[in-house]
Scaffold this active site. Structure first.
Site, short mmCIF file in Angstrom:
data_model
loop_
_atom_site.label_atom_id
_atom_site.label_comp_id
_atom_site.label_asym_id
_atom_site.label_seq_id
_atom_site.Cartn_x
_atom_site.Cartn_y
_atom_site.Cartn_z
N TRP A 141 -1.57 -4.74 5.46
CA TRP A 141 -2.93 -4.43 5.29
C TRP A 141 -3.77 -4.08 6.48
O TRP A 141 -3.67 -4.95 7.34
CB TRP A 141 -3.63 -5.46 4.24
CG TRP A 141 -3.21 -5.25 3.04
CD1 TRP A 141 -1.86 -4.86 2.27
CD2 TRP A 141 -3.42 -6.12 1.77
NE1 TRP A 141 -1.72 -4.86 1.01
CE2 TRP A 141 -2.66 -6.07 0.59
CE3 TRP A 141 -4.64 -7.04 1.78
CZ2 TRP A 141 -2.90 -6.44 -0.53
CZ3 TRP A 141 -4.84 -7.65 0.48
CH2 TRP A 141 -4.18 -7.35 -0.79
N LYS A 173 -2.89 0.51 2.95
CA LYS A 173 -1.42 -0.26 3.03
C LYS A 173 -0.74 0.43 3.81
O LYS A 173 -0.21 1.49 3.49
CB LYS A 173 -1.03 -0.48 1.57
CG LYS A 173 -1.92 -1.15 0.73
CD LYS A 173 -1.60 -1.44 -0.69
CE LYS A 173 -2.81 -2.55 -1.17
NZ LYS A 173 -2.75 -2.40 -2.47
#
Ligand code: ADP
Length: 546
Positions: free
Chosen positions: A442, A437
């Site tokens: 992501w 993250k």
């Protein structure tokens, strides 16, 4: 109104009975733990499974009891699969690669009454026996001649048990939803959890996983499962083999490139199955010795993402079709297979390979969807990545000895993060706990590992997120170099240029001699994250304009 069709429950025993009646002379070949190659047929296996069922009855095993195995892929393990489940008890396949504490936990948690073990595991058993007091007897899967003279007098001998019986045994018929097998997940988060298969789920999974777009098994197949029978039932091959009448070849404990290669060739194996790591080993051996597999047509690769370089080597250099598959213990395990559709056939090779590298589309029986953090369904457009949910008749709805319900509105959350495209192909971007993250976005560790694995100097690669003051986490590439080939950090990072978004490029590279693996042969990312917990990323890269 009910249909007028016979109500025959789906029994595991019906698989071996079918193989005996209609493929009785088809061979089962095993590299035994004692050394020599053992051969017999489906008929021979059925006779011995029935003798074993009688022996188990004599030892006091009753319907519903858990009987454990600590064993490699071999004919005796196959007999145990059928004798235990066939008589109505539960075969508990224990993964001997788990940590000792986990092994003791699992045997005690399952309340195993008997434990059958291959000789390799005698030292392990000596220790376990002191911690697993509930086990009534330990059985060495060999003959008397191979049992150490100083072994405890209470130790039972497999061949003696069978030798004392005849094969007068009728498989009982009972509710197809009865539990048949138990397999604990490796417990990368929390204690191991027991997945409890049923006769019905096992037979349905055997049907679906044999289909042409899955393992493509038939009575012409010679199948060598490299994936262990203690790892989700060798992906169902011991059940789909008799269903189609295939010849089975079991490698025993010899899983190195040389031993496998010799067995593939001597038994004329046409199809196989295993995790990427074992294929990397086999390919390495073949390259070093300038060898080719002359009869192998295809292999299933799954359990972890198949590195693109491995797929290319097997398909393009060796002419072995790779069937990339995805699943998990809770799915028996097969969920999706990345076989092409008709419309892909006239596409260029590069495009076809791209499809083959996805985790694949669902087998009939498996339904799937992706959802966001709040549980809202996401579109199947190949772009949106979300938490992957599945459901179906061979997917778990609970864990053994655990009152909790893991499902959400009838769906099982896989813990994987994925996209699904308009053709139904799943592409895993990560495990939820491995995703990196970075700055609210992501980054897929799998994608970055696959790119690194495409570099000629890289033997194995892992990408983990390490703490970063500004971006939360940034990717660190951890690499094992191939012997004799040197490569620098900068060269590896430069290799990412044009292959991924600039802000996905790892911030640094750490070279190691070996990467840690879990008991099922996957990268142990949790261990790596602990090892590199305080890793200091280089300043200049952290401030890269992303
Ligand atoms: P464990 O959880 O004990 O490691 P499983 O075999 O049940 O063992 O692992 C299932 C997980 O393995 C999946 O949820 C997924 O994250 C990973 N996996 C399985 N097949 C693939 C694949 N083809 N590509 C990427 N990941 C995979």
């Amino acid at each position: 109104m009910h249909g007028l069709m016979m109500r025959m429950p789906l029994m595991i025993s019906s698989l071996i009975r079918h193989a005996d009646r209609f493929h009785g002379d088809t061979e089962i070949v095993s590299r035994s733990i004692e050394g020599p190659i053992h051969r017999y047929s489906w008929h021979g296996a059925h006779v011995r499974a029935r003798k074993l069922a009688r022996a188990l009855t004599r030892l006091g095993v009753r319907a519903g009891d858990r009987v454990a195995t600590l064993a490699w892929n071999g004919h005796r393990h196959l007999e145990l699969y059928y004798a235990i489940s066939g008589m109505g008890a539960i075969v508990h396949t224990v993964n001997p690669r788990l940590y000792h504490d986990q092994l003791a936990y699992i045997v005690n948690h399952a309340d195993d009454t008997l434990v059958f073990f291959d000789l390799t595991f005698a030292p392990l058993v000596a220790k376990l026996a002191t911690e697993c007091k509930g086990v009534k007897a330990w059985v060495a899967m060999t003959d008397r001649a191979h049992i150490a003279p100083d072994a405890p007098a209470t130790l039972l001998c497999y061949e003696e048990l069978l030798g004392a019986e005849d094969d007068e045994f009728e498989w009982p018929e009972f509710d197809e939803n009865t539990a048949s097998g138990l397999c604990y997940t490796s417990g990368t988060t929390g204690p191991p959890k027991g997945v409890l298969f049923s006769h019905r789920s096992t037979v349905l999974h055997a049907f679906a996983s044999s289909l042409p777009d899955a393992k493509a098994l038939s009575a012409q197949s010679v199948v060598l499962p490299i994936v262990p029978m203690f790892h989700v039932n060798a992906w169902g091959i011991p059940y789909s083999g008799p269903l189609v009448g295939a010849k089975l070849v079991f490698p025993g404990a010899a899983l190195d490139g040389k031993s496998l290669y010799e067995l593939f060739e001597s038994e004329r194996v046409t199809t196989s199955a295993g995790v990427p790591t074992v294929w990397l080993g086999l390919v390495h051996y073949m390259k070093q010795n300038d060898l080719r597999l002359s009869t192998l047509k295809m292999t299933t690769i799954g359990g972890a993402a198949c590195p693109p370089a491995l797929l290319h080597t097997l398909q393009d250099d060796y002419g072995i079709r790779v069937m990339h598959a995805w699943g998990m213990t809770e799915m028996s395990p097969m969920g999706t297979t990345a076989t092409l559709k008709g419309k892909h056939l006239d596409r260029p090779a590069s495009e076809r390979n791209e499809v083959s590298l996805k985790q694949g589309r669902p087998l009939y029986g498996v339904d799937m969807q992706i959802v966001d953090e709040d549980g809202n369904a996401l579109p199947h457009d190949g772009q949106h990545a979300g938490n992957l949910l599945v459901r179906g008749p061979w997917i778990a709805c609970g864990y053994y000895g655990d009152d909790g319900d893991p499902t959400v509105d009838g769906w099982f959350p896989t813990g994987d993060v994925a996209t699904i495209d308009a053709d139904g192909y799943l592409r895993l971007t990560d495990r939820a706990k491995d995703v990196i993250k970075s700055g609210g976005e992501w980054i897929s560790s799998i994608d970055l590992e696959n790119i690194a694995m495409g570099h000629p100097a890289v033997a194995e690669a892992a990408v983990i997120g390490v703490r970063h003051p500004k971006w939360d986490e940034r990717p660190l590439l951890v690499v094992v170099r191939k012997p004799g080939i040197d490569v620098t950090r900068d060269a590896l990072l430069a290799f990412y240029a044009g292959r991924t978004a600039k802000w996905w490029v790892p911030d640094d590279v750490a070279f190691v001699d070996a990467l840690p693996h879990t008991a099922t042969g996957k990268l142990a990312k949790r261990v790596l994250r602990e090892q590199f917990g305080d890793y200091a990323l280089p300043e200049e890269v952290s401030s890269t304009d992303r």
